[in-house]
Motif scaffolding. Structure first.
Motif, PDB file in Angstrom:
ATOM      1  N   LYS A 367       5.249   4.446  -6.958  1.00  0.00           N
ATOM      2  CA  LYS A 367       4.144   5.273  -7.452  1.00  0.00           C
ATOM      3  C   LYS A 367       2.839   4.491  -7.462  1.00  0.00           C
ATOM      4  CE  LYS A 367       2.806   8.218 -11.362  1.00  0.00           C
ATOM      5  NZ  LYS A 367       3.210   8.733 -12.692  1.00  0.00           N
ATOM      6  N   HIS A 368       2.885   3.232  -7.886  1.00  0.00           N
ATOM      7  CA  HIS A 368       1.680   2.404  -7.911  1.00  0.00           C
ATOM      8  C   HIS A 368       1.139   2.180  -6.500  1.00  0.00           C
ATOM      9  CE1 HIS A 368       0.987   0.663 -12.047  1.00  0.00           C
ATOM     10  NE2 HIS A 368       2.087   1.379 -12.228  1.00  0.00           N
ATOM     11  N   VAL A 369       2.038   1.938  -5.560  1.00  0.00           N
ATOM     12  CA  VAL A 369       1.608   1.707  -4.179  1.00  0.00           C
ATOM     13  C   VAL A 369       1.005   2.969  -3.583  1.00  0.00           C
ATOM     14  CG1 VAL A 369       2.386   1.120  -1.850  1.00  0.00           C
ATOM     15  CG2 VAL A 369       3.288  -0.136  -3.815  1.00  0.00           C
ATOM     16  N   LEU A 370       1.693   4.093  -3.736  1.00  0.00           N
ATOM     17  CA  LEU A 370       1.235   5.345  -3.129  1.00  0.00           C
ATOM     18  C   LEU A 370      -0.062   5.858  -3.744  1.00  0.00           C
ATOM     19  CD1 LEU A 370       4.691   7.130  -2.817  1.00  0.00           C
ATOM     20  CD2 LEU A 370       3.302   6.229  -0.944  1.00  0.00           C
ATOM     21  N   ASN A 371      -0.294   5.571  -5.021  1.00  0.00           N
ATOM     22  CA  ASN A 371      -1.500   6.059  -5.695  1.00  0.00           C
ATOM     23  C   ASN A 371      -2.681   5.103  -5.582  1.00  0.00           C
ATOM     24  OD1 ASN A 371      -0.182   8.372  -6.518  1.00  0.00           O
ATOM     25  ND2 ASN A 371       0.379   7.557  -8.530  1.00  0.00           N
ATOM     26  N   HIS A 372      -2.470   3.952  -4.977  1.00  0.00           N
ATOM     27  CA  HIS A 372      -3.522   2.937  -4.899  1.00  0.00           C
ATOM     28  C   HIS A 372      -4.602   3.353  -3.901  1.00  0.00           C
ATOM     29  CE1 HIS A 372      -5.424  -1.017  -4.772  1.00  0.00           C
ATOM     30  NE2 HIS A 372      -4.632  -1.390  -5.774  1.00  0.00           N
ATOM     31  N   ASP A 373      -5.841   2.988  -4.195  1.00  0.00           N
ATOM     32  CA  ASP A 373      -6.933   3.213  -3.246  1.00  0.00           C
ATOM     33  C   ASP A 373      -6.695   2.398  -1.985  1.00  0.00           C
ATOM     34  OD1 ASP A 373      -8.250   4.896  -5.006  1.00  0.00           O
ATOM     35  OD2 ASP A 373      -9.475   3.281  -5.871  1.00  0.00           O
ATOM     36  N   PRO A 374      -7.287   2.804  -0.838  1.00  0.00           N
ATOM     37  CA  PRO A 374      -7.139   2.010   0.385  1.00  0.00           C
ATOM     38  C   PRO A 374      -7.559   0.552   0.167  1.00  0.00           C
ATOM     39  CG  PRO A 374      -8.146   4.118   0.883  1.00  0.00           C
ATOM     40  CD  PRO A 374      -8.088   4.021  -0.613  1.00  0.00           C
ATOM     41  N   VAL A 375      -6.792  -0.352   0.743  1.00  0.00           N
ATOM     42  CA  VAL A 375      -7.056  -1.785   0.618  1.00  0.00           C
ATOM     43  C   VAL A 375      -7.640  -2.293   1.931  1.00  0.00           C
ATOM     44  CG1 VAL A 375      -6.045  -4.070   0.231  1.00  0.00           C
ATOM     45  CG2 VAL A 375      -5.174  -2.078  -1.034  1.00  0.00           C
ATOM     46  N   GLU A 376      -8.743  -3.009   1.863  1.00  0.00           N
ATOM     47  CA  GLU A 376      -9.350  -3.596   3.050  1.00  0.00           C
ATOM     48  C   GLU A 376      -8.502  -4.780   3.497  1.00  0.00           C
ATOM     49  OE1 GLU A 376     -13.946  -4.376   3.961  1.00  0.00           O
ATOM     50  OE2 GLU A 376     -13.069  -5.927   2.677  1.00  0.00           O
ATOM     51  N   GLY A 377      -7.908  -4.654   4.668  1.00  0.00           N
ATOM     52  CA  GLY A 377      -6.991  -5.687   5.133  1.00  0.00           C
ATOM     53  C   GLY A 377      -7.472  -6.383   6.379  1.00  0.00           C
ATOM     54  N   GLY A 378      -6.534  -6.969   7.121  1.00  0.00           N
ATOM     55  CA  GLY A 378      -6.871  -7.683   8.338  1.00  0.00           C
ATOM     56  C   GLY A 378      -6.764  -6.830   9.584  1.00  0.00           C
ATOM     57  N   SER A 379      -6.050  -5.696   9.503  1.00  0.00           N
ATOM     58  CA  SER A 379      -5.893  -4.809  10.660  1.00  0.00           C
ATOM     59  C   SER A 379      -6.490  -3.431  10.421  1.00  0.00           C
ATOM     60  CB  SER A 379      -4.405  -4.656  11.008  1.00  0.00           C
ATOM     61  OG  SER A 379      -3.707  -3.972   9.980  1.00  0.00           O
ATOM     62  N   GLY A 380      -7.119  -3.246   9.274  1.00  0.00           N
ATOM     63  CA  GLY A 380      -7.717  -1.950   8.965  1.00  0.00           C
ATOM     64  C   GLY A 380      -7.707  -1.708   7.471  1.00  0.00           C
ATOM     65  N   TYR A 381      -7.883  -0.452   7.099  1.00  0.00           N
ATOM     66  CA  TYR A 381      -7.829  -0.046   5.692  1.00  0.00           C
ATOM     67  C   TYR A 381      -6.428   0.506   5.428  1.00  0.00           C
ATOM     68  CZ  TYR A 381     -12.884  -0.553   5.893  1.00  0.00           C
ATOM     69  OH  TYR A 381     -14.157  -1.059   6.055  1.00  0.00           O
ATOM     70  N   ILE A 382      -5.715  -0.129   4.513  1.00  0.00           N
ATOM     71  CA  ILE A 382      -4.307   0.191   4.320  1.00  0.00           C
ATOM     72  C   ILE A 382      -4.135   1.179   3.172  1.00  0.00           C
ATOM     73  CG2 ILE A 382      -2.006  -0.732   3.977  1.00  0.00           C
ATOM     74  CD1 ILE A 382      -3.522  -1.710   6.515  1.00  0.00           C
ATOM     75  N   LYS A 383      -3.595   2.342   3.506  1.00  0.00           N
ATOM     76  CA  LYS A 383      -3.252   3.369   2.533  1.00  0.00           C
ATOM     77  C   LYS A 383      -1.877   3.907   2.921  1.00  0.00           C
ATOM     78  CE  LYS A 383      -3.652   6.548  -0.700  1.00  0.00           C
ATOM     79  NZ  LYS A 383      -3.522   6.188  -2.127  1.00  0.00           N
ATOM     80  N   PHE A 384      -0.898   3.722   2.040  1.00  0.00           N
ATOM     81  CA  PHE A 384       0.456   4.155   2.368  1.00  0.00           C
ATOM     82  C   PHE A 384       0.640   5.644   2.135  1.00  0.00           C
ATOM     83  CE2 PHE A 384       1.238  -0.405   1.976  1.00  0.00           C
ATOM     84  CZ  PHE A 384       2.033  -0.610   3.107  1.00  0.00           C
ATOM     85  N   GLN A 385       1.383   6.261   3.064  1.00  0.00           N
ATOM     86  CA  GLN A 385       1.688   7.682   3.013  1.00  0.00           C
ATOM     87  C   GLN A 385       3.008   7.899   2.267  1.00  0.00           C
ATOM     88  OE1 GLN A 385       0.298   9.229   7.264  1.00  0.00           O
ATOM     89  NE2 GLN A 385       1.477   7.339   7.427  1.00  0.00           N
ATOM     90  N   GLN A 386       3.334   9.150   2.014  1.00  0.00           N
ATOM     91  CA  GLN A 386       4.535   9.470   1.257  1.00  0.00           C
ATOM     92  C   GLN A 386       5.806   8.979   1.936  1.00  0.00           C
ATOM     93  OE1 GLN A 386       4.867  10.782  -1.865  1.00  0.00           O
ATOM     94  NE2 GLN A 386       2.632  10.643  -2.020  1.00  0.00           N
TER      95      GLN A 386
END
Length: 428
Positions: A367-386
């Motif tokens: 739940k914490h991962v899925l609800n987290h805002d996109p994270v600026e990473g090394g390959s793009g903006y990371i936002k996990f899907q369901q």
């Protein structure tokens, strides 16, 4: 919940959930190393990869990048004021070794979370282990969509996968070709929209070639030929002569063999094609392939499904820090591993404190991962899907990355929103 699940009371994280923070405090003396340093301590991450064996050069870059992420995070007050500790496990590029090492990281090193990965078949075995012990896991580089299928079919709520699947290659090529056609780049636009496909006779090559057909159909391109070539094949002169007779606008290949990719590019340049673009999936990103091709590869476009995005790494200070520490260039694998440690730290930080993170159930972690805002990473903006796969397919998530080869170098030119250089039209 999930396969190979065992009683929460007998797992490391399950024990913490049952005992809670009081148990940690009462047993600090005999739980040295549990969750990191003595007495609980900081976030302890187990990171596995091919640190020996045929892919050890990649593994060493991954280890260097994970350590860089740890240093940068610790310099910035760590996670909840505590330093991150990394413990490494060598997969040796073998599924059994990877499984054993991840088990060791959990059972003997008492890590709080597991990151890393490279080979898909190795990752598929490690997720059984982390699920069995209720340990959060984020896989950083394995591509296969079978991983996501297994996560969902078995309700493995503890596991997430970052790198886009093979479909991202085909979607990327569709987007790139559409943009080149619209903006009249190189020899574009083409009226007949004719493309010849060449696929390495491996599951990787043939599956991507198959996916390409579906994406090309969406934008009205006509596949005029499909040819399979062997993994070890290096002589493509007769094949290219036959393809040339059909007057393609694009000759597209997919290969993992550096000698195969380099020779295909070199022989394409000598085959007498006029106003025809040479596009290649993955193989020409390998330096050895570009060395084989030499200047014959000038102007060729090659594509990765995910990789290093300098714009984002510079914004985070990661690329500068890497260059100060290492003579070697940061590879795409390194960028993904840097990102992997950052993600685990970000999600652990989203809990009230580290002990709350450690005692959380797999569902609470998810739940914490899925609800987290996109994270600026090394390959793009990371936002996990369901489905526990990170979003991909656009510059606002993780985009496929296109490179133009100029004088043996990879120039990152596409998509323009992220690109480091403009396309050099003088080579066409």
């Amino acid at each position: 919940m999930g396969i190979n699940n065992v009683s929460h009371a007998t797992t490391r994280r399950g024990f913490l959930r049952v005992g809670g923070a009081g148990a940690i405090g009462a047993l600090a003396g005999c739980l040295k190393g549990f969750g990191g340093s003595e007495g609980g301590g900081g976030l302890k991450i187990g990171f596995y990869g091919p640190f020996s064996g045929p892919a050890s050069n990649i593994g060493q870059q991954k280890k260097m990048a994970a350590n860089l992420a740890r240093e940068l995070i610790n310099e910035n007050d760590g996670v909840h004021g505590e330093d991150i500790t990394l413990v490494f496990g060598d997969s040796e590029s073998e599924p059994s070794a990877g499984r054993n090492e991840v088990n060791r990281l959990i059972q003997e090193e008492n890590v709080d979370a597991v990151g890393g990965g490279f080979h898909s078949d190795v990752a598929l075995t490690t997720i059984d282990v982390t699920n069995q012990h209720d340990v959060p896991q984020i896989i950083d580089e394995a591509v296969s969509s079978e991983i996501v299928k297994k996560i969902n079919n078995n309700n493995l709520t503890n596991v997430f996968k970052t790198t886009p699947p093979s479909e991202a290659y085909a979607v990327g090529w569709r987007q790139l070709i559409s943009q080149f056609q619209k903006q009249k780049i190189g020899y574009f636009p083409y009226q007949k929209k004719r493309i010849a496909l060449i696929g390495e006779d491996t599951s990787y090559g043939l599956s991507i070639m198959d996916l390409m057909k579906g994406e090309l159909k969406k934008i009205g391109w006509n596949v005029i030929s499909e040819d399979e070539v062997g993994l070890d094949e290096t002589d493509f002169t007769s094949l290219l002569a036959r393809i040339k007779e059909n007057n393609p606008d694009i000759v597209w290949g997919v290969q993992t063999s550096s000698s195969g990719a380099g020779n295909l590019a070199k022989q394409f340049a000598g085959a007498g094609f006029e106003n025809t673009h040479f596009f290649h999936n993955y193989g020409l990103t390998i330096e050895q392939a570009r060395q084989t091709a030499g200047n014959a590869a000038n102007g060729a476009i090659t594509l990765l499904n995910a990789g290093r995005v300098d714009k984002l790494l510079k914004q985070q200070g990661a690329l500068q820090a890497w260059n100060e520490k290492h003579d070697a260039q940061m590879t795409g694998s390194a960028a993904l591993s840097y990102q992997n440690i950052k993600l685990i730290a970000e999600y652990a930080r989203s809990f009230d404190d580290l002990e709350t993170f450690r005692s959380a159930s797999n569902d609470q972690w998810a739940k914490h991962v899925l609800n987290h805002d996109p994270v600026e990473g090394g390959s793009g903006y990371i936002k996990f899907q369901q489905n526990h796969q990170a979003a991909w397919g656009s510059p606002k998530t993780q985009s496929a990355l296109g490179y133009q080869i100029i004088n043996g170098n990879l120039n990152f030119v596409w998509p323009p929103e992220l690109a480091a250089k403009q396309i050099d039209g003088s080579v066409y």
